[in-house]
Design a protein around this motif. Sequence first.
Motif, PDB file in Angstrom:
ATOM      1  N   LEU A   1       1.028   5.046  -1.193  1.00  0.00           N
ATOM      2  CA  LEU A   1       0.713   5.106   0.234  1.00  0.00           C
ATOM      3  C   LEU A   1      -0.115   6.331   0.604  1.00  0.00           C
ATOM      4  O   LEU A   1      -0.446   6.515   1.776  1.00  0.00           O
ATOM      5  CB  LEU A   1       2.016   5.106   1.051  1.00  0.00           C
TER       6      LEU A   1
ATOM      7  N   TYR B   1      10.380  -2.717  -3.710  1.00  0.00           N
ATOM      8  CA  TYR B   1       9.944  -2.256  -2.407  1.00  0.00           C
ATOM      9  C   TYR B   1      10.616  -0.915  -2.118  1.00  0.00           C
ATOM     10  O   TYR B   1      11.421  -0.426  -2.893  1.00  0.00           O
ATOM     11  CB  TYR B   1      10.225  -3.280  -1.304  1.00  0.00           C
ATOM     12  N   ARG B   2      10.272  -0.304  -1.026  1.00  0.00           N
ATOM     13  CA  ARG B   2      10.759   1.035  -0.750  1.00  0.00           C
ATOM     14  C   ARG B   2      12.272   1.097  -0.701  1.00  0.00           C
ATOM     15  O   ARG B   2      12.940   0.235  -0.155  1.00  0.00           O
ATOM     16  CB  ARG B   2      10.207   1.513   0.603  1.00  0.00           C
TER      17      ARG B   2
ATOM     18  N   HIS C   1      -6.464  -0.587   2.663  1.00  0.00           N
ATOM     19  CA  HIS C   1      -5.504  -1.212   1.757  1.00  0.00           C
ATOM     20  C   HIS C   1      -5.969  -1.038   0.312  1.00  0.00           C
ATOM     21  O   HIS C   1      -6.578  -1.909  -0.258  1.00  0.00           O
ATOM     22  CB  HIS C   1      -5.331  -2.693   2.089  1.00  0.00           C
TER      23      HIS C   1
ATOM     24  N   GLU D   1      -0.024   0.727   9.954  1.00  0.00           N
ATOM     25  CA  GLU D   1      -1.352   1.297   9.735  1.00  0.00           C
ATOM     26  C   GLU D   1      -2.325   0.730  10.755  1.00  0.00           C
ATOM     27  O   GLU D   1      -2.038  -0.257  11.428  1.00  0.00           O
ATOM     28  CB  GLU D   1      -1.848   0.974   8.323  1.00  0.00           C
TER      29      GLU D   1
ATOM     30  N   ALA E   1      -3.527   5.526   2.172  1.00  0.00           N
ATOM     31  CA  ALA E   1      -3.353   5.004   3.525  1.00  0.00           C
ATOM     32  C   ALA E   1      -3.020   6.132   4.499  1.00  0.00           C
ATOM     33  O   ALA E   1      -3.512   6.150   5.633  1.00  0.00           O
ATOM     34  CB  ALA E   1      -2.256   3.946   3.548  1.00  0.00           C
TER      35      ALA E   1
ATOM     36  N   HIS F   1       6.284  -7.551   8.748  1.00  0.00           N
ATOM     37  CA  HIS F   1       7.009  -7.068   7.569  1.00  0.00           C
ATOM     38  C   HIS F   1       8.255  -6.350   8.063  1.00  0.00           C
ATOM     39  O   HIS F   1       8.217  -5.660   9.086  1.00  0.00           O
ATOM     40  CB  HIS F   1       6.170  -6.099   6.731  1.00  0.00           C
TER      41      HIS F   1
ATOM     42  N   THR G   1      -3.929  -0.594  -2.859  1.00  0.00           N
ATOM     43  CA  THR G   1      -2.499  -0.646  -3.140  1.00  0.00           C
ATOM     44  C   THR G   1      -2.221  -1.243  -4.509  1.00  0.00           C
ATOM     45  O   THR G   1      -2.914  -2.124  -4.967  1.00  0.00           O
ATOM     46  CB  THR G   1      -1.763  -1.471  -2.068  1.00  0.00           C
TER      47      THR G   1
ATOM     48  N   LYS H   1       3.749  -1.463   0.558  1.00  0.00           N
ATOM     49  CA  LYS H   1       3.080  -1.691   1.837  1.00  0.00           C
ATOM     50  C   LYS H   1       3.567  -2.968   2.524  1.00  0.00           C
ATOM     51  O   LYS H   1       3.520  -3.071   3.741  1.00  0.00           O
ATOM     52  CB  LYS H   1       1.564  -1.744   1.652  1.00  0.00           C
ATOM     53  N   THR H   2       4.030  -3.933   1.742  1.00  0.00           N
ATOM     54  CA  THR H   2       4.528  -5.177   2.323  1.00  0.00           C
ATOM     55  C   THR H   2       6.028  -5.135   2.597  1.00  0.00           C
ATOM     56  O   THR H   2       6.590  -6.108   3.108  1.00  0.00           O
ATOM     57  CB  THR H   2       4.226  -6.359   1.390  1.00  0.00           C
TER      58      THR H   2
ATOM     59  N   SER I   1       9.712   0.594   9.410  1.00  0.00           N
ATOM     60  CA  SER I   1       8.625   1.373   8.823  1.00  0.00           C
ATOM     61  C   SER I   1       7.526   1.540   9.862  1.00  0.00           C
ATOM     62  O   SER I   1       7.448   0.777  10.828  1.00  0.00           O
ATOM     63  CB  SER I   1       8.062   0.666   7.587  1.00  0.00           C
TER      64      SER I   1
ATOM     65  N   ASP J   1       1.379  -7.040  12.067  1.00  0.00           N
ATOM     66  CA  ASP J   1       1.387  -5.690  11.480  1.00  0.00           C
ATOM     67  C   ASP J   1       1.112  -4.600  12.504  1.00  0.00           C
ATOM     68  O   ASP J   1       0.965  -3.430  12.145  1.00  0.00           O
ATOM     69  CB  ASP J   1       0.358  -5.618  10.352  1.00  0.00           C
TER      70      ASP J   1
END
Length: 335
Positions: A303, A24-25, A16, A224, A306, A250, A18, A52-53, A221, A215
């Motif tokens: 990302l 967000y995406r 992580h 990881e 990661a 998430h 970040t 990432k969140t 999504s 997670d």
Amino acid sequence: MSILIWITLSKYSLLHLTTKYTMYRKGLAALPNVEVLSPLVTRVLGQNPGPKTLQGTNTYLVGKYPNVVLIDTGEPDKKSYTDLLRDTVRSSNLTVKGIIITHWHPDHLGGCGTVRTLLDEMWTSGNKTMCSNHGGDCAILGDSKVPEQCNVPVFKMPHAFDSEIAPGQNMHHLHDKQLVEVSEGCTLRVLHTPGHTDDSICLHLLQENSLFSADTVLGGSSGEFSNYTHYIKSLNRLRELAPVRVYPGHGQVEDGGVVDRYLSHRQDREGQVLAALRGEESHVGVGKLTEIVYQNENLHPGLVVAAQGIVGLMLEKLRADGTAREVEDGFWVAT
């Protein structure tokens, strides 16, 4: 923007590393701040969107009215989240019997102290409906004494980083297959599912045959992991449950088929890594392999590290399988 480095878990990656973005995406479904997902489950969004969140950390109030547990607590000192949690619990007149933390990462464990302080303040200010064990009875608590002030117990699989992420929080340790009787008609089974982290757990809500996947499985999504071999074993364990619904740590709620999709995705990615390795005439580094494998995916800059970690961990598995070897530090060839 602030940079948050969480922990180096492999020589190839900071699991992580970040940048906390306010966005967000693109393409993710918008999620309401609070949503009743079933008669037993309400999601309270952690107010911490990022690459990432995703839309933010999903925290859940789980149980049959009025008794609930809170699954995860979001990031440290996130006032917008604690305000939202306070208003949600107060408006529904809920009794928070305990907090269950799914793993040590700061976006799940970090808000623990802040949330417990909130509950103490609500108790002393006279809103005594929001407390862990005021005259009630719950197997997770072990007693039903009336406290002078609220002191909601916290339950978690133990990890060495707990005291660093949430100092001063006395935690009760969970164990694999433990049953948590939240309220009448609401039972959670603890599943130790290492892979994302060593201490990762999922929670099987027996009455719904639904799964809180934290997670290990995300919504909309891919996830990881810090140990790929353990991660695949955990996914296979979740698949055997055949859940009808998955509440992720998430992202959006998913149907039970998401576990199969995750396994297929990881197998495909592993094949891509091996194919890329075989396509090179000489040894190649993890960074170059990551560029090849992710070249068509418009990977977010936040990302990349990661993704390199994922490739590196897959290479370790390929080495164990006898299909790859490391010729020098960080450089690999197919065998």
